[in-house]
Design a protein around this motif. Structure first.
Motif, PDB file in Angstrom:
ATOM      1  N   UNK A  95     113.255 131.009 -22.786  1.00  0.00           N
ATOM      2  CA  UNK A  95     112.927 129.762 -23.473  1.00  0.00           C
ATOM      3  C   UNK A  95     113.335 128.524 -22.672  1.00  0.00           C
ATOM      4  N   UNK A  96     114.546 128.455 -22.072  1.00  0.00           N
ATOM      5  CA  UNK A  96     114.885 127.248 -21.296  1.00  0.00           C
ATOM      6  C   UNK A  96     113.885 126.959 -20.174  1.00  0.00           C
ATOM      7  N   UNK A  97     113.462 127.995 -19.444  1.00  0.00           N
ATOM      8  CA  UNK A  97     112.486 127.771 -18.366  1.00  0.00           C
ATOM      9  C   UNK A  97     111.165 127.281 -18.931  1.00  0.00           C
ATOM     10  N   UNK A  98     110.749 127.819 -20.074  1.00  0.00           N
ATOM     11  CA  UNK A  98     109.504 127.375 -20.702  1.00  0.00           C
ATOM     12  C   UNK A  98     109.620 125.935 -21.181  1.00  0.00           C
ATOM     13  N   UNK A  99     110.763 125.563 -21.737  1.00  0.00           N
ATOM     14  CA  UNK A  99     110.960 124.187 -22.211  1.00  0.00           C
ATOM     15  C   UNK A  99     110.845 123.206 -21.045  1.00  0.00           C
ATOM     16  N   UNK A 100     111.515 123.531 -19.931  1.00  0.00           N
ATOM     17  CA  UNK A 100     111.431 122.668 -18.742  1.00  0.00           C
ATOM     18  C   UNK A 100     109.994 122.582 -18.237  1.00  0.00           C
ATOM     19  N   UNK A 101     109.311 123.720 -18.217  1.00  0.00           N
ATOM     20  CA  UNK A 101     107.927 123.772 -17.755  1.00  0.00           C
ATOM     21  C   UNK A 101     107.036 122.872 -18.609  1.00  0.00           C
ATOM     22  N   UNK A 102     107.153 122.983 -19.928  1.00  0.00           N
ATOM     23  CA  UNK A 102     106.303 122.197 -20.822  1.00  0.00           C
ATOM     24  C   UNK A 102     106.711 120.731 -20.844  1.00  0.00           C
TER      25      UNK A 102
END
Length: 446
Positions: free
Chosen positions: A318-325
């Motif tokens: 989730x943290x990587x996805x949050x940064x990505x989005x």
């Protein structure tokens, strides 16, 4: 856990000692009596925070220290402290990238509060950069064991032409996996054609997939190629394959067996060369048992099976996805920062809509946020706590003027101190930009 390194630069030894005692609980504090000594300390190693006095004996002053830090350690926040509080000095330091500007005599609580915030920003910047490096290496975002297994299967299956069936809940990113398969395959220079089978009526599905001849049905005013022909030499992604009716299923089976299609209204077969990747959020074996999906078609589609786990089973992604989005939906080219508390809330939530829901929530938060820093209050319940924080916690919340000042300073820093560019991104003139940067100081005096 590593200890933060803090450098205090001041020509007054009593001030240095006081700051060292104040900041000692936050990390290992080093001292420098003048800019040249600070330069030597900076050359010895990196620091997580620098506090510097503005006015010091020649050579140099606090702005020289600030410039030196930004030249060699651009991610290290610098707090400028001075007994000569004037707006020109504040603007100069902010323009050069200072994190904040404080006046003597020391307000102990203010210094500790700002120092903690600065160290947290440094940690977030480093964490976000690490996450972005992971994100940039693959179209698939995440490094959980479950997703790593999907990566391995994609790598193994990419080189072949056999059909692939991708399963998973709605919003888990099945099309992204299909694109990764295509991009890593020998067909990567060919087209990738996605089709949402659930969005096409049964009466139009046959024409959509296989094309039609002119006059083959009412409204067919001209001949048309179907998506199988459009995907020649590439990949055809059939999303929600479980929604296709029995008639079209039999035609799909023929394509997979024979490598040819017949356009609606024509009898001559047409050879096609498209790799089929199908996806579904349904249990196709149950659909077979119910008599609404052909078992032989399932076997043809399910040569390689990739299952994409729901987001709640791979929370570490989730943290990587949050940064990505957040990077994808950032406004004005300024990458936002997500606080650790907000990231914890986002990671703890179960995300019934999976990756798609997460992206929508992050995009909404950025659309309504003006500070460039996303906290729990920026996300709706039950993820965040916006309604609760508005009640009884006003003393803990920055004023609108302070939020505006922080955001203006954040934008100015992001564009390297270019005031004209910062004003353009903020959609204000330079005079208004100065007023925004002065806002919190003016408010404090009133």
């Amino acid at each position: 856990m590593s200890t933060s390194r803090i450098l205090v630069v001041d020509d007054d030894p009593q001030a240095r000692d006081l700051l060292q005692r104040l900041l000692g609980p936050l990390g290992a504090v080093s001292q420098a009596a003048h800019p040249k000594a600070a330069q030597e300390k900076l050359a010895e190693g990196s620091f997580d925070l620098v506090l510097t006095d503005m006015a010091m004996p020649e050579p140099g002053d606090g702005l020289k220290v600030l410039q030196e830090v930004k030249a060699h350690l651009p991610d290290t926040p610098v707090i400028v402290v001075t007994a000569f509080g004037n707006i020109e000095g504040a603007l100069d330091s902010i323009q050069l990238g200072a994190f904040d500007y404080l006046a003597k005599p020391f307000d102990v609580d203010a210094i500790l509060r700002v120092a903690r915030r600065a160290l947290e920003q440094k940690r977030l910047v480093e964490e976000n950069r690490s996450l972005r490096q992971h994100v940039d290496r693959s179209a698939l975002v995440g490094r959980s064991p479950a997703l790593l297994e999907v990566y391995k299967q994609v790598a193994r299956a990419a080189a072949s032409n056999v059909p692939v069936l991708i399963t998973g809940e709605t919003g888990t990113g099945k099309e992204m996996v299909a694109r990764a398969l295509h991009n890593r395959s020998p067909r990567s220079n060919g087209p990738f054609i996605p089709v949402d089978c659930g969005a096409i009526t049964e009466s139009l599905m046959e024409s959509e997939l296989f094309g039609h001849a002119k006059g083959s049905f009412t409204g067919a005013s001209g001949a048309r190629r179907g998506v199988f022909e459009e995907a020649n030499g590439g990949t055809l992604f059939l999303d929600e394959i479980g929604d296709v009716g029995m008639k079209v299923q039999s035609q799909l089976l023929r394509v997979l067996q024979e490598g040819e299609i017949r356009r609606v209204g024509e009898s001559v077969p047409v050879k096609v060369d498209a790799r089929v990747v199908a996806a579904t959020n349904r249990d196709l074996k149950e659909r077979v048992a119910e008599g609404v999906f052909r078992e032989d078609l399932l076997y043809r589609l399910d040569v390689v099976h990739l299952h994409l786990p729901p987001l709640r089973e791979r929370r570490e992604d989730i943290p990587a996805l949050v940064v990505h989005f957040a990077s994808r939906h950032a406004r004005g080219g300024v990458s936002p920062v997500v606080t650790s508390e907000a990231m914890s809330r986002l990671t703890a939530y179960d995300w019934p809509g999976n990756v798609r829901q997460l992206e929508n929530v992050v995009a909404r938060a950025l659309a309504l946020n003006v500070t460039g820093v996303l906290g729990p209050q920026d996300f709706p319940e039950p993820i965040g706590d916006a309604p609760k924080r508005l009640t009884g916690l006003a003393g803990d919340m920055p004023s609108l003027a302070e939020l505006s000042r922080r955001y203006a300073a954040h934008v100015l820093q992001a564009v390297g101190g270019n005031k004209s560019e910062a004003a353009r991104l903020l959609d204000v003139d330079r005079k208004t930009l100065y007023k925004l940067l002065e806002a919190s100081g003016a408010e404090a005096e009133s």
